[in-house]
Write a protein that holds these residues in place. Structure first.
Motif, PDB file in Angstrom:
ATOM      1  N   PHE A 175       0.828  -1.205   0.000  1.00 28.26           N
ATOM      2  CA  PHE A 175       0.000   0.000   0.000  1.00 28.26           C
ATOM      3  C   PHE A 175       0.863   1.257   0.000  1.00 28.26           C
ATOM      4  O   PHE A 175       0.608   2.205  -0.753  1.00 28.26           O
ATOM      5  CB  PHE A 175      -0.932  -0.009   1.210  1.00 28.26           C
ATOM      6  CG  PHE A 175      -1.722   1.255   1.382  1.00 28.26           C
ATOM      7  CD1 PHE A 175      -2.683   1.628   0.453  1.00 28.26           C
ATOM      8  CD2 PHE A 175      -1.500   2.091   2.470  1.00 28.26           C
ATOM      9  CE1 PHE A 175      -3.412   2.807   0.603  1.00 28.26           C
ATOM     10  CE2 PHE A 175      -2.227   3.261   2.628  1.00 28.26           C
ATOM     11  CZ  PHE A 175      -3.182   3.616   1.692  1.00 28.26           C
ATOM     12  N   PHE A 176       1.880   1.290   0.826  1.00 26.11           N
ATOM     13  CA  PHE A 176       2.757   2.463   0.863  1.00 26.11           C
ATOM     14  C   PHE A 176       3.508   2.638  -0.455  1.00 26.11           C
ATOM     15  O   PHE A 176       3.739   3.763  -0.905  1.00 26.11           O
ATOM     16  CB  PHE A 176       3.741   2.364   2.032  1.00 26.11           C
ATOM     17  CG  PHE A 176       3.125   2.619   3.377  1.00 26.11           C
ATOM     18  CD1 PHE A 176       2.198   3.631   3.542  1.00 26.11           C
ATOM     19  CD2 PHE A 176       3.452   1.849   4.480  1.00 26.11           C
ATOM     20  CE1 PHE A 176       1.613   3.877   4.773  1.00 26.11           C
ATOM     21  CE2 PHE A 176       2.879   2.075   5.713  1.00 26.11           C
ATOM     22  CZ  PHE A 176       1.956   3.093   5.866  1.00 26.11           C
ATOM     23  N   ALA A 177       3.883   1.512  -1.075  1.00 29.32           N
ATOM     24  CA  ALA A 177       4.519   1.598  -2.393  1.00 29.32           C
ATOM     25  C   ALA A 177       3.545   2.156  -3.423  1.00 29.32           C
ATOM     26  O   ALA A 177       3.931   2.928  -4.320  1.00 29.32           O
ATOM     27  CB  ALA A 177       5.010   0.212  -2.823  1.00 29.32           C
ATOM     28  N   THR A 178       2.262   1.804  -3.296  1.00 28.21           N
ATOM     29  CA  THR A 178       1.237   2.306  -4.209  1.00 28.21           C
ATOM     30  C   THR A 178       1.066   3.809  -4.069  1.00 28.21           C
ATOM     31  O   THR A 178       0.864   4.524  -5.057  1.00 28.21           O
ATOM     32  CB  THR A 178      -0.117   1.609  -3.929  1.00 28.21           C
ATOM     33  OG1 THR A 178       0.079   0.199  -3.913  1.00 28.21           O
ATOM     34  CG2 THR A 178      -1.137   1.952  -4.994  1.00 28.21           C
ATOM     35  N   LEU A 179       1.147   4.312  -2.838  1.00 29.55           N
ATOM     36  CA  LEU A 179       0.946   5.745  -2.585  1.00 29.55           C
ATOM     37  C   LEU A 179       2.002   6.605  -3.274  1.00 29.55           C
ATOM     38  O   LEU A 179       1.765   7.797  -3.524  1.00 29.55           O
ATOM     39  CB  LEU A 179       0.968   6.026  -1.080  1.00 29.55           C
ATOM     40  CG  LEU A 179      -0.240   5.570  -0.270  1.00 29.55           C
ATOM     41  CD1 LEU A 179      -0.035   5.886   1.204  1.00 29.55           C
ATOM     42  CD2 LEU A 179      -1.511   6.237  -0.774  1.00 29.55           C
TER      43      LEU A 179
END
Length: 468
Positions: free
Chosen positions: A85-89
Motif C-alpha cells: 500500500f505504501f509503495a502504491t501511494l
C-alpha cells in the motif's frame, strides 16, 4: 513482552506518524521511512517467531488475544500488504489523493487489522474492527475534491455503523445466555440455546458485511469504486484478509455447537457469491469495477473450503486467502503506477504493452493467476480449494467452483486482449524514473505469482502448521 514486540513497534509507527503528519517532510522521505519501519515489523515477526508461538503473553492481554501459527501468518500478510500500500501511494496524486495524515491513518488501520486477527474475545474484536474501520472511513474521505470519495466514505460509515449495532446485539445475546464473550469458552458449548445461535449469526452477519459477500456486497461496489485506486487495493486485500481471518477464528477454530448450521450457510454463500460476482463482472467495461466484482467471486471460492468445516482442511482456504490478497494488492499497485487515480476502462488500457511492456506483462500474469492458469499461484490455490471440497464429500461445491472459473475467463481475457490486441486511443505517458520503479514492482509481482505458483517460496507453504 517479546511476544507482542511487533505490535508495540506498530504502535510506535502510529505515534511517530502523528508527529510527522504536522511537519513539512517530503512525500518520498515519509513513504521511505514507513516502508523501512514496516519492513522492521515484518522481520520482527520472524525474529520473535519462537516467543510468539510459545504463547507467553503479558498478564494484561492474556485471555483477550491469542498468538499462534494462524495469527502469525495473517499478521505477516497484513504487514506485506501494508508495504504494498505504501509503495502504491508513491504514484498517487499529491494534491488530491495524498496527505501526510493518510500515512498515520494507514498505520492505525493496519494495527487494527492485526488486532482483529489476534483477538480472542468478542468485545475486544469489535474495538479492533472499529479502529481499522474508522481509519479507513477517514482515508477514503481525505480526497475532499472528489464527491465520489465523500459519498463512498459516508456510505461505508453509515452502513458499517448499522451493522456494528447488530454485532453488539449479538454479543449481548451471547453473553446473556453463556456469561462469557471469550472464544475459547464459547467453543466448549456443545448444545447452544436458540438465543445463543441467533447471537452468533448476528455477529457473523457483521463479519460477512466486512468481507462483502453475497447478501452484503452492494455497498462494496460503490465504496471501493469511490475510493482512490491505492485505498481500493488496501481494502480489497488487507482488510478483506483480516475480516476472513476473524471469521475463521470465530466460526471455525472456536465453533462451539453451531458447526452444522454454519456449514450450510457457508455452502449457500459460496455458490451464490460466485455466480453473483461473475454476473456483475461479465457486463463491466471498467477494469476497477471488474476487479471489485471479481473479489466477490474469489471470496466465494474461499467459502468452498470453509463450508467443509474441517480444521484439518483449513490450509486450502487460508492459503487461497493469503495469495489472493497479495495478488490483488499487486494488481492495484500496477494500475495505480500506470494510471494514477484516473478512471481505468478497457479502452484506456488498450495497447498498454507499447508504453509499459513490463507493467502490461505483470498485470497480464496477475489476470492469468486470477483465472487459475497453470504454474501461477492462483492455479495452485484453486487446486487446493477444489481438492478439499472433494475430500470433504462436497463435490458439488468444487463443480460449481470450476464452472465459475470457466465463466471468469471471459472478462479476464477481455482485459488481456485489450492490452495486447486493441489499438490505444491515447498513449499512457510514463517518465523514465517512473518506468524504472514500475519495472521493479512488476518484476516483484511476477516473481510472487510464478515462484509461489510452482512452490518455490516457502512462507505460505508453512501454512499447513496453522492447526499445530
Amino acid at each position: 513482552m517479546i511476544a507482542i514486540a511487533p505490535f508495540l513497534l506498530s504502535i510506535a509507527a502510529i505515534i511517530a506518524n502523528i508527529f510527522l503528519s504536522v511537519t513539512k517532510i517530503k512525500k518520498p522521505v515519509l513513504l521511505g521511512l514507513n516502508l523501512a519501519f514496516w519492513a522492521v515489523v515484518l522481520v520482527s515477526f520472524f525474529a520473535f517467531r519462537g516467543e510468539i508461538l510459545d504463547g507467553e503473553l503479558p498478564f494484561f492481554v492474556a485471555g483477550f488475544i491469542v498468538l499462534g501459527q494462524f495469527e502469525l501468518i495473517l499478521c505477516v500478510m497484513i504487514c506485506a500488504l501494508t508495504l504494498i500500500f505504501f509503495a502504491t501511494l508513491y504514484f498517487s496524486d499529491d494534491k488530491s489523493y495524498f496527505k501526510p495524515e493518510l500515512i498515520a491513518l494507514a498505520n492505525l488501520s493496519s494495527f487494527g487489522m492485526m488486532g482483529m486477527v489476534i483477538s480472542s474475545e468478542i468485545i475486544t474484536t469489535l474495538i479492533f474492527i472499529e479502529i481499522a474501520s474508522i481509519s479507513i472511513y477517514a482515508m477514503i474521505a481525505l480526497n475532499s475534491l472528489n464527491s465520489k470519495s465523500i459519498e463512498a466514505a459516508f456510505k461505508y460509515f453509515l452502513l458499517s455503523s448499522f451493522m456494528s449495532a447488530f454485532y453488539l446485539l449479538g454479543a449481548a445475546m451471547i453473553f446473556g445466555m453463556t456469561q462469557t464473550t471469550k472464544y475459547e469458552l464459547l467453543s466448549k458449548i456443545t448444545s447452544p440455546s436458540f438465543i445463543t445461535t441467533i447471537g452468533v449469526l448476528l455477529v457473523i452477519a457483521m463479519i460477512f458485511f466486512k468481507i462483502a459477500i453475497f447478501g452484503f456486497y452492494r455497498w462494496s461496489i460503490d465504496v471501493y469504486y469511490g475510493a482512490s485506486n491505492s485505498i481500493t487495493g488496501y481494502l480489497a486485500g488487507a482488510f478483506k484478509l483480516a475480516s476472513f481471518g476473524l471469521l475463521i477464528k470465530f466460526a471455525l477454530l472456536y465453533s462451539g455447537g453451531w458447526g452444522e448450521i454454519l456449514a450450510i450457510i457457508f455452502a449457500v454463500v459460496a455458490v451464490c457469491s460466485m455466480f453473483i460476482g461473475n454476473f456483475l463482472s461479465l457486463k463491466e467495461v471498467d477494469v476497477k469495477k471488474i476487479l471489485i466484482a471479481a473479489g466477490i467471486v474469489h471470496a466465494g471460492y474461499i467459502f468452498i473450503n470453509l463450508a467443509s468445516f474441517s480444521e484439518e482442511s483449513l490450509f486450502a482456504g487460508v492459503f487461497y486467502l493469503c495469495i489472493y490478497a497479495v495478488t490483488t494488492g499487486f494488481a492495484f499497485l500496477i494500475l495505480n503506477s500506470l494510471f494514477g487515480d484516473n478512471q481505468i476502462t478497457l479502452e484506456s488500457i488498450a495497447g498498454l504493452y507499447k508504453s509499459s511492456p513490463l507493467g502490461a506483462l505483470a498485470f497480464t500474469i496477475i489476470c492469468l493467476s486470477f483465472i487459475g492458469f497453470p504454474y501461477t499461484v492462483g492455479f495452485l490455490g484453486k487446486v487446493y480449494l477444489f481438492s478439499s471440497a472433494f475430500e470433504a464429500s462436497n463435490a458439488y461445491l468444487a463443480i460449481f467452483g470450476i464452472i465459475n472459473t470457466i465463466l471468469s475467463v471471459y472478462y479476464y481475457l477481455r482485459i488481456i486482449i485489450s492490452i495486447y490486441f486493441n489499438e490505444p486511443s491515447q498513449t499512457v505517458q510514463v517518465t523514465r524514473q517512473k518506468s524504472i520503479w514500475i519495472g521493479i514492482l512488476s518484476v516483484l509481482a511476477i516473481a510472487f505469482v510464478i515462484l509461489e505458483g510452482v512452490g518455490a517460496l516457502s512462507i505460505l507453504g508453512n501454512l499447513n502448521l496453522i492447526m499445530d
